[in-house]
Scaffold this motif. Sequence first.
Motif, PDB file in Angstrom:
ATOM      1  N   ASN A 167       0.788  -1.556  -0.343  1.00 38.44           N
ATOM      2  CA  ASN A 167      -0.109  -0.003  -0.180  1.00 38.44           C
ATOM      3  C   ASN A 167       0.498   1.284   0.013  1.00 38.44           C
ATOM      4  O   ASN A 167       0.548   2.618  -0.351  1.00 38.44           O
ATOM      5  N   CYS A 168       1.910   1.196   0.578  1.00 39.84           N
ATOM      6  CA  CYS A 168       3.326   2.596   0.988  1.00 39.84           C
ATOM      7  C   CYS A 168       3.359   2.307  -0.653  1.00 39.84           C
ATOM      8  O   CYS A 168       3.491   4.234  -0.967  1.00 39.84           O
ATOM      9  N   LEU A 169       3.438   1.942  -1.695  1.00 41.87           N
ATOM     10  CA  LEU A 169       4.350   1.635  -2.897  1.00 41.87           C
ATOM     11  C   LEU A 169       3.286   2.019  -3.968  1.00 41.87           C
ATOM     12  O   LEU A 169       3.451   3.301  -4.579  1.00 41.87           O
ATOM     13  N   LYS A 170       2.472   1.892  -3.847  1.00 37.65           N
ATOM     14  CA  LYS A 170       0.822   2.048  -4.687  1.00 37.65           C
ATOM     15  C   LYS A 170       0.365   3.667  -4.224  1.00 37.65           C
ATOM     16  O   LYS A 170      -0.447   4.066  -5.474  1.00 37.65           O
ATOM     17  N   PRO A 190      17.760  -5.210   7.924  1.00 28.81           N
ATOM     18  CA  PRO A 190      18.103  -4.987   6.544  1.00 28.81           C
ATOM     19  C   PRO A 190      17.594  -5.225   5.389  1.00 28.81           C
ATOM     20  O   PRO A 190      18.281  -5.414   3.709  1.00 28.81           O
ATOM     21  N   ARG A 191      15.789  -4.592   5.147  1.00 27.90           N
ATOM     22  CA  ARG A 191      15.076  -4.870   4.498  1.00 27.90           C
ATOM     23  C   ARG A 191      13.893  -3.813   5.391  1.00 27.90           C
ATOM     24  O   ARG A 191      14.016  -3.301   6.318  1.00 27.90           O
ATOM     25  N   LEU A 192      13.171  -3.802   4.578  1.00 29.45           N
ATOM     26  CA  LEU A 192      11.751  -3.061   5.015  1.00 29.45           C
ATOM     27  C   LEU A 192      10.926  -3.919   6.249  1.00 29.45           C
ATOM     28  O   LEU A 192      10.446  -4.995   5.726  1.00 29.45           O
ATOM     29  N   PRO A 193      10.287  -3.118   7.206  1.00 28.04           N
ATOM     30  CA  PRO A 193      10.327  -3.813   7.951  1.00 28.04           C
ATOM     31  C   PRO A 193       8.495  -3.693   7.919  1.00 28.04           C
ATOM     32  O   PRO A 193       8.784  -2.327   7.800  1.00 28.04           O
ATOM     33  N   ALA A 194       7.932  -4.339   8.927  1.00 29.03           N
ATOM     34  CA  ALA A 194       6.578  -3.909   8.363  1.00 29.03           C
ATOM     35  C   ALA A 194       6.010  -2.573   8.789  1.00 29.03           C
ATOM     36  O   ALA A 194       5.025  -2.422   8.795  1.00 29.03           O
ATOM     37  N   GLY A 195       6.218  -2.744   9.987  1.00 30.00           N
ATOM     38  CA  GLY A 195       5.669  -1.271  11.209  1.00 30.00           C
ATOM     39  C   GLY A 195       6.369  -0.394  10.246  1.00 30.00           C
ATOM     40  O   GLY A 195       5.821   1.080  11.073  1.00 30.00           O
ATOM     41  N   ALA A 219       3.772   8.854   8.552  1.00 25.49           N
ATOM     42  CA  ALA A 219       3.741  10.291   9.543  1.00 25.49           C
ATOM     43  C   ALA A 219       5.017  10.714   8.586  1.00 25.49           C
ATOM     44  O   ALA A 219       5.427  11.952   8.635  1.00 25.49           O
ATOM     45  N   GLY A 220       4.253  10.893   6.968  1.00 25.78           N
ATOM     46  CA  GLY A 220       5.027  12.128   5.663  1.00 25.78           C
ATOM     47  C   GLY A 220       6.359  11.316   5.167  1.00 25.78           C
ATOM     48  O   GLY A 220       7.340  12.118   4.387  1.00 25.78           O
ATOM     49  N   ILE A 221       7.658   9.810   5.388  1.00 29.93           N
ATOM     50  CA  ILE A 221       8.257   9.665   4.490  1.00 29.93           C
ATOM     51  C   ILE A 221       8.032   7.838   4.506  1.00 29.93           C
ATOM     52  O   ILE A 221       8.229   7.741   4.503  1.00 29.93           O
ATOM     53  N   ASN A 222       7.601   8.030   2.524  1.00 25.28           N
ATOM     54  CA  ASN A 222       7.604   7.073   1.918  1.00 25.28           C
ATOM     55  C   ASN A 222       8.739   5.888   1.780  1.00 25.28           C
ATOM     56  O   ASN A 222       9.269   6.275   0.593  1.00 25.28           O
ATOM     57  N   PHE A 223       9.316   5.421   2.636  1.00 25.98           N
ATOM     58  CA  PHE A 223      10.269   4.421   2.956  1.00 25.98           C
ATOM     59  C   PHE A 223      10.141   4.002   1.767  1.00 25.98           C
ATOM     60  O   PHE A 223      11.355   3.913   0.784  1.00 25.98           O
ATOM     61  N   LEU A 235      10.583   5.916  -1.453  1.00 23.55           N
ATOM     62  CA  LEU A 235      11.655   7.208  -2.158  1.00 23.55           C
ATOM     63  C   LEU A 235      13.062   5.811  -2.105  1.00 23.55           C
ATOM     64  O   LEU A 235      14.034   5.665  -3.014  1.00 23.55           O
ATOM     65  N   ARG A 236      12.773   4.156  -1.956  1.00 29.42           N
ATOM     66  CA  ARG A 236      13.958   3.739  -1.807  1.00 29.42           C
ATOM     67  C   ARG A 236      13.780   3.244  -3.636  1.00 29.42           C
ATOM     68  O   ARG A 236      14.701   2.918  -3.932  1.00 29.42           O
ATOM     69  N   ILE A 237      13.011   2.682  -4.485  1.00 28.95           N
ATOM     70  CA  ILE A 237      12.779   3.028  -5.840  1.00 28.95           C
ATOM     71  C   ILE A 237      13.108   3.598  -6.241  1.00 28.95           C
ATOM     72  O   ILE A 237      13.425   4.103  -7.178  1.00 28.95           O
ATOM     73  N   LYS A 238      13.040   5.756  -6.368  1.00 29.25           N
ATOM     74  CA  LYS A 238      13.473   6.495  -7.151  1.00 29.25           C
ATOM     75  C   LYS A 238      14.527   6.330  -6.743  1.00 29.25           C
ATOM     76  O   LYS A 238      15.289   7.031  -7.274  1.00 29.25           O
TER      77      LYS A 238
END
Length: 357
Positions: free
Chosen positions: A21-24, A296-301, A308-312, A315-318
């Motif tokens: 959902n963060c990515l979409k 060393p990856r995306l955690p679920a949390g 809160a404003g930072i789409n980790f 942003l990693r994709i970019k």
Amino acid sequence: MDTLRILITGAGAPGFPSIFNCLKNNGERELYTVGIDMNPMANCRTMVDKFYVVPPALDPGFIDAVLEICKEEKIQALISIVTRELELFAKAKDCFEEIGTKLAVMDYEPLHLANNKGLLLNAMKEAGIPTPEFHVVDTPETLEKAIYDLGYPEKPVVVKPTFGNGSRGTRIVDATKSRYDQFFKEKPNSQYIRMEELMDIIGERGEIPEMMAMEYLPNEDVSVDILADHGETIYWSCRQGILVVSSIMVVSAVKINTEAVELAKRITKEFKLDGNMGFDMKVDINGRPQLMEINPRLPAGVVNSVAAGINFPYLRIKQILGEELPECKLTEGIMMQLRNEEVIYNPDGSLADWKRY
């Protein structure tokens, strides 16, 4: 912007829906999404545009199978959220680059260090970075001795494998916990164990993987989310656990702990860590955060930090695509609560059309 074609592994993992959902919901471009999992009934297979079943990560054919999917689907970026896959992908980066697929995975050497709790804490100790008290062991006898050396039975002690995830093999050895109260007053919880029970389990085979015994830190859980560029922190956020069940933040809030953030940044810089990471910490009796481990990856949390404003994830994709990264503002106080949501299937395995509220 043109539609971006991405592949996400672990379509059956608990953290997949939130990361997806963060990515979409990136607010910038459409995504064509491919999900993979070794389980044909992976619970998120209906969320993606295309789903594939792949061999388990330990299967010799795993990387070739994923390469073939990336070729077929013209994948531009791949995100792995499964710990056991990470080092395999890191070793195969060149193969994916040749077919035009960028991997959101750290390089092998720093990844191997971050992935192994024993190697990481020993390296931190050598670099003069504060750590909890710990011992790395590889036999039942040395594990038992390490637990007593850390103060058991007067003090609880944490034991865990040096390589693993999802709290597998992690227990709090605590002689003071009332088994009666646990049985009658608490929901079933495998987090606590007594020395006798632990040694009885180990006695089934008489051997153990490499493990750690670590001092128990009694205070709140803190997680620091970081996106880094080979040691340089680009974005960060900090989450505090409000309700934590078996090391999972069921309720959390974005709350800045400056010491925790600075510790995560220092570790990132010292070991030239890269990409998305989650630093899991506990606060000790003196009120200071101590590192327990790094994901060393995306955690679920991470979705709490995204809200809160930072789409980790995005942003990693970019970052790996070489695109310009925007300035982001973190809003402190944003809270998140995990919840379950059922998915209903028809007899043929297709997603059922039913109302959700």
